[in-house]
Design a protein around this motif. Structure first.
Motif, mmCIF file in Angstrom:
data_model
loop_
_atom_site.group_PDB
_atom_site.id
_atom_site.type_symbol
_atom_site.label_atom_id
_atom_site.label_comp_id
_atom_site.label_asym_id
_atom_site.label_seq_id
_atom_site.Cartn_x
_atom_site.Cartn_y
_atom_site.Cartn_z
ATOM 1 N N VAL A 188 7.800 -7.151 -0.674
ATOM 2 C CA VAL A 188 7.542 -7.610 0.616
ATOM 3 C C VAL A 188 6.461 -7.069 1.302
ATOM 4 C CG1 VAL A 188 8.364 -8.122 2.869
ATOM 5 C CG2 VAL A 188 9.885 -8.705 0.845
ATOM 6 N N LEU A 189 6.345 -5.406 1.171
ATOM 7 C CA LEU A 189 5.484 -4.775 1.821
ATOM 8 C C LEU A 189 3.994 -4.771 1.264
ATOM 9 C CD1 LEU A 189 7.680 -1.552 3.036
ATOM 10 C CD2 LEU A 189 6.602 -3.151 4.497
ATOM 11 N N TYR A 190 4.093 -4.541 -0.131
ATOM 12 C CA TYR A 190 3.054 -4.463 -0.838
ATOM 13 C C TYR A 190 2.038 -5.579 -0.553
ATOM 14 C CZ TYR A 190 -0.122 -3.252 -4.631
ATOM 15 O OH TYR A 190 -1.548 -3.197 -5.226
ATOM 16 N N PRO A 191 2.394 -6.899 -0.503
ATOM 17 C CA PRO A 191 1.266 -8.057 -0.261
ATOM 18 C C PRO A 191 0.790 -7.738 1.314
ATOM 19 C CG PRO A 191 3.163 -8.932 -1.412
ATOM 20 C CD PRO A 191 3.450 -7.693 -0.897
ATOM 21 N N MET A 192 1.660 -7.100 2.182
ATOM 22 C CA MET A 192 1.304 -7.223 3.706
ATOM 23 C C MET A 192 0.352 -6.151 3.696
ATOM 24 S SD MET A 192 5.000 -7.882 5.308
ATOM 25 C CE MET A 192 4.868 -6.875 6.465
ATOM 26 N N SER A 193 0.417 -5.013 2.920
ATOM 27 C CA SER A 193 -0.746 -4.038 2.916
ATOM 28 C C SER A 193 -1.870 -4.437 2.462
ATOM 29 C CB SER A 193 -0.169 -2.633 2.413
ATOM 30 O OG SER A 193 0.038 -2.653 1.080
ATOM 31 N N MET A 194 -3.028 -4.136 2.881
ATOM 32 C CA MET A 194 -4.245 -4.563 2.366
ATOM 33 C C MET A 194 -4.940 -3.441 1.499
ATOM 34 S SD MET A 194 -4.766 -7.708 3.400
ATOM 35 C CE MET A 194 -6.464 -8.146 3.115
ATOM 36 N N ILE A 195 -4.509 -3.158 0.377
ATOM 37 C CA ILE A 195 -5.257 -2.399 -0.712
ATOM 38 C C ILE A 195 -6.126 -2.888 -1.076
ATOM 39 C CG2 ILE A 195 -4.691 -0.820 -2.669
ATOM 40 C CD1 ILE A 195 -1.818 -0.739 -1.928
ATOM 41 N N ASP A 196 -6.184 -3.960 -1.898
ATOM 42 C CA ASP A 196 -7.300 -4.667 -2.424
ATOM 43 C C ASP A 196 -7.612 -6.057 -1.708
ATOM 44 O OD1 ASP A 196 -9.366 -5.356 -4.157
ATOM 45 O OD2 ASP A 196 -8.201 -5.669 -5.728
ATOM 46 N N GLY A 197 -8.722 -6.115 -0.798
ATOM 47 C CA GLY A 197 -9.091 -7.279 -0.055
ATOM 48 C C GLY A 197 -9.338 -8.392 -1.021
ATOM 49 N N ASN A 198 -9.762 -7.998 -2.330
ATOM 50 C CA ASN A 198 -10.293 -9.204 -3.125
ATOM 51 C C ASN A 198 -9.116 -10.013 -4.112
ATOM 52 O OD1 ASN A 198 -12.723 -8.553 -2.267
ATOM 53 N ND2 ASN A 198 -13.166 -6.982 -3.901
ATOM 54 N N GLN A 199 -7.777 -9.222 -3.843
ATOM 55 C CA GLN A 199 -6.752 -10.276 -4.570
ATOM 56 C C GLN A 199 -6.035 -10.984 -3.795
ATOM 57 O OE1 GLN A 199 -4.187 -7.012 -6.198
ATOM 58 N NE2 GLN A 199 -3.767 -8.063 -8.053
ATOM 59 N N SER A 200 -5.620 -12.104 -4.239
ATOM 60 C CA SER A 200 -4.598 -13.033 -3.549
ATOM 61 C C SER A 200 -3.429 -12.387 -3.373
ATOM 62 C CB SER A 200 -4.685 -14.253 -4.333
ATOM 63 O OG SER A 200 -3.882 -14.014 -5.733
ATOM 64 N N ILE A 201 -2.499 -12.986 -2.648
ATOM 65 C CA ILE A 201 -1.187 -12.438 -2.221
ATOM 66 C C ILE A 201 -0.287 -12.792 -3.453
ATOM 67 C CG2 ILE A 201 0.745 -13.159 -0.719
ATOM 68 C CD1 ILE A 201 -1.147 -13.605 1.574
ATOM 69 N N LEU A 202 -0.588 -13.863 -4.354
ATOM 70 C CA LEU A 202 0.415 -13.928 -5.419
ATOM 71 C C LEU A 202 0.129 -12.875 -6.488
ATOM 72 C CD1 LEU A 202 2.289 -15.781 -6.775
ATOM 73 C CD2 LEU A 202 0.653 -16.936 -7.872
ATOM 74 N N GLY A 203 -1.178 -12.531 -6.426
ATOM 75 C CA GLY A 203 -1.474 -11.151 -7.279
ATOM 76 C C GLY A 203 -0.950 -9.848 -6.985
ATOM 77 N N ARG A 204 -1.066 -9.841 -5.671
ATOM 78 C CA ARG A 204 -0.332 -8.586 -5.123
ATOM 79 C C ARG A 204 1.147 -8.786 -5.210
ATOM 80 N NH1 ARG A 204 -3.121 -8.689 0.496
ATOM 81 N NH2 ARG A 204 -5.107 -8.594 0.062
ATOM 82 N N PHE A 205 1.830 -9.733 -5.041
ATOM 83 C CA PHE A 205 3.356 -9.747 -5.258
ATOM 84 C C PHE A 205 3.677 -9.494 -6.819
ATOM 85 C CE2 PHE A 205 6.963 -12.295 -6.250
ATOM 86 C CZ PHE A 205 7.758 -11.937 -5.497
ATOM 87 N N VAL A 206 2.793 -10.033 -7.745
ATOM 88 C CA VAL A 206 3.004 -9.866 -9.121
ATOM 89 C C VAL A 206 2.779 -8.616 -9.455
ATOM 90 C CG1 VAL A 206 2.119 -10.259 -11.646
ATOM 91 C CG2 VAL A 206 2.503 -12.406 -9.840
ATOM 92 N N ASP A 207 1.829 -7.811 -8.955
ATOM 93 C CA ASP A 207 1.564 -6.253 -9.083
ATOM 94 C C ASP A 207 2.925 -5.443 -8.722
ATOM 95 O OD1 ASP A 207 -0.834 -6.743 -10.232
ATOM 96 O OD2 ASP A 207 -2.049 -6.146 -8.465
ATOM 97 N N SER A 208 3.275 -5.887 -7.611
ATOM 98 C CA SER A 208 4.530 -4.950 -6.850
ATOM 99 C C SER A 208 5.687 -5.513 -7.694
ATOM 100 C CB SER A 208 4.576 -5.401 -5.383
ATOM 101 O OG SER A 208 4.946 -6.924 -5.307
ATOM 102 N N PHE A 209 5.915 -6.470 -8.144
ATOM 103 C CA PHE A 209 7.024 -6.743 -8.891
ATOM 104 C C PHE A 209 7.022 -5.963 -10.335
ATOM 105 C CE2 PHE A 209 9.348 -9.565 -12.234
ATOM 106 C CZ PHE A 209 10.455 -9.537 -11.708
ATOM 107 N N ILE A 210 5.751 -6.000 -10.946
ATOM 108 C CA ILE A 210 5.652 -5.220 -12.244
ATOM 109 C C ILE A 210 5.806 -3.781 -11.962
ATOM 110 C CG2 ILE A 210 4.049 -4.606 -13.846
ATOM 111 C CD1 ILE A 210 2.625 -7.331 -13.793
ATOM 112 N N TYR A 211 5.205 -3.219 -10.795
ATOM 113 C CA TYR A 211 5.622 -1.872 -10.543
ATOM 114 C C TYR A 211 7.054 -1.385 -10.373
ATOM 115 C CZ TYR A 211 5.450 2.554 -8.119
ATOM 116 O OH TYR A 211 5.484 3.947 -7.647
ATOM 117 N N THR A 212 7.827 -2.405 -9.476
ATOM 118 C CA THR A 212 9.331 -2.147 -9.423
ATOM 119 C C THR A 212 10.136 -2.392 -10.280
ATOM 120 O OG1 THR A 212 9.461 -4.270 -8.575
ATOM 121 C CG2 THR A 212 9.257 -2.620 -6.678
ATOM 122 N N VAL A 213 9.725 -2.933 -11.321
ATOM 123 C CA VAL A 213 10.599 -3.568 -12.579
ATOM 124 C C VAL A 213 10.157 -2.653 -13.713
ATOM 125 C CG1 VAL A 213 11.020 -5.627 -14.011
ATOM 126 C CG2 VAL A 213 11.066 -5.877 -11.742
#
Length: 126
Positions: free
Chosen positions: A40-65
């Protein structure tokens, strides 16, 4: 009273192994809560402005799992080798794994919170 015996002291009957199991359940609960907060927090933080919210969610999911459990496995092994109150290795490893995973997730939550606050501050100034 000349008798120095303890009268019905229940604190001497506490099984340390059962206490460790109960704490492990608590640690597991908090690990799962932190694993729900990070996506929930990772897509809300603007680390990479070029990436979509879905891409950020997938990245955070991969990181946590994948990433944090892998790091917790690697860091939990040397920590479990330290002696701790007569626990067996599998009991110490389970506890070390959960604590390392909880620390890694908590650190990421704090970092994402600071990035999110900075992003909010940056938007309010501009």
């Amino acid at each position: 009273m000349d008798n120095n015996n303890l009268i019905d002291d229940q604190s001497l009957n506490i099984d340390f192994h059962e206490e460790v199991k109960a704490k492990n359940k608590t640690y597991t609960f908090w690990v799962f809560i932190s694993m729900l907060i990070i996506p929930v927090l990772y897509p809300m933080s603007m680390i990479d402005g070029n990436q979509s919210i879905l891409g950020r969610f997938v990245d955070s999911f991969i990181y946590t799992v994948v990433v944090t459990p892998f790091l917790a496995v690697l860091l939990g092994i040397p920590i479990a080798l330290l002696p701790y109150k007569g626990l067996f290795l599998h009991q110490k490893y389970k506890r070390a794994f959960l604590l390392v995973l909880l620390c890694l997730n908590t650190a990421l939550i704090l970092i994402l919170s600071f990035i999110g606050l900075y992003t909010l501050y940056d938007y309010t100034i501009n």
